[in-house]
Design a protein around this motif. Sequence first.
Motif, PDB file in Angstrom:
ATOM      1  N   PRO A  79      -0.820  -5.433   2.590  1.00 26.68           N
ATOM      2  CA  PRO A  79      -2.221  -5.355   2.160  1.00 26.68           C
ATOM      3  C   PRO A  79      -2.334  -4.393   0.968  1.00 26.68           C
ATOM      4  CG  PRO A  79      -1.927  -4.317   4.307  1.00 26.68           C
ATOM      5  CD  PRO A  79      -0.624  -4.928   3.933  1.00 26.68           C
ATOM      6  N   ILE A  80      -3.426  -4.478   0.236  1.00 23.65           N
ATOM      7  CA  ILE A  80      -3.591  -3.717  -1.001  1.00 23.65           C
ATOM      8  C   ILE A  80      -3.475  -2.211  -0.772  1.00 23.65           C
ATOM      9  CG2 ILE A  80      -6.113  -3.586  -0.888  1.00 23.65           C
ATOM     10  CD1 ILE A  80      -4.058  -4.142  -4.067  1.00 23.65           C
ATOM     11  N   ASN A  81      -3.860  -1.719   0.391  1.00 24.58           N
ATOM     12  CA  ASN A  81      -3.789  -0.280   0.636  1.00 24.58           C
ATOM     13  C   ASN A  81      -2.365   0.186   0.952  1.00 24.58           C
ATOM     14  OD1 ASN A  81      -3.686  -1.493   3.138  1.00 24.58           O
ATOM     15  ND2 ASN A  81      -5.015   0.013   4.133  1.00 24.58           N
ATOM     16  N   ARG A  82      -1.385  -0.721   0.997  1.00 28.21           N
ATOM     17  CA  ARG A  82       0.004  -0.342   1.258  1.00 28.21           C
ATOM     18  C   ARG A  82       0.925  -0.676   0.080  1.00 28.21           C
ATOM     19  NH1 ARG A  82       1.997  -2.701   6.609  1.00 28.21           N
ATOM     20  NH2 ARG A  82       3.782  -1.461   5.998  1.00 28.21           N
ATOM     21  N   ALA A  84       1.529   1.058  -2.448  1.00 33.19           N
ATOM     22  CA  ALA A  84       2.269   2.260  -2.848  1.00 33.19           C
ATOM     23  C   ALA A  84       3.649   2.325  -2.190  1.00 33.19           C
ATOM     24  CB  ALA A  84       1.473   3.517  -2.510  1.00 33.19           C
ATOM     25  N   GLU A  85       3.849   1.584  -1.121  1.00 32.05           N
ATOM     26  CA  GLU A  85       5.158   1.561  -0.471  1.00 32.05           C
ATOM     27  C   GLU A  85       6.216   0.884  -1.340  1.00 32.05           C
ATOM     28  OE1 GLU A  85       4.640  -0.224   3.352  1.00 32.05           O
ATOM     29  OE2 GLU A  85       3.165   1.287   3.976  1.00 32.05           O
TER      30      GLU A  85
END
Length: 100
Positions: A79-82, A84-85
């Motif tokens: 998802p967009i909030n991950r 950064a991984e």
Amino acid sequence: MGQALIFYCDDGVAEIDNNIAENALRGCCLGRKNFLFLGADSSGDRAAAMYSLIGTAKMNGIDPEAYLRYVFTHIADPPINRVAELIPWNIANFQPKSSV
């Protein structure tokens, strides 16, 4: 200026020149005129982002081509909030591959 000289004299490991930084930026400087007409301002922003990703991958000991291939195949998964991984230092179990 004086603080830098004191640091250099006291540290013993500090470099007296900035050749490492200048050599790292050489590719961008050589292509500056070529990149002047990328087509639009947004193209320049995208090129800057790509240079940043490639440079970060190199600094983390990851082959940039293999890293980008990995990211492009996995970018749609989280998802967009991950997202950064997928930054080079956050990719778990990513093994650096040698360039062909």
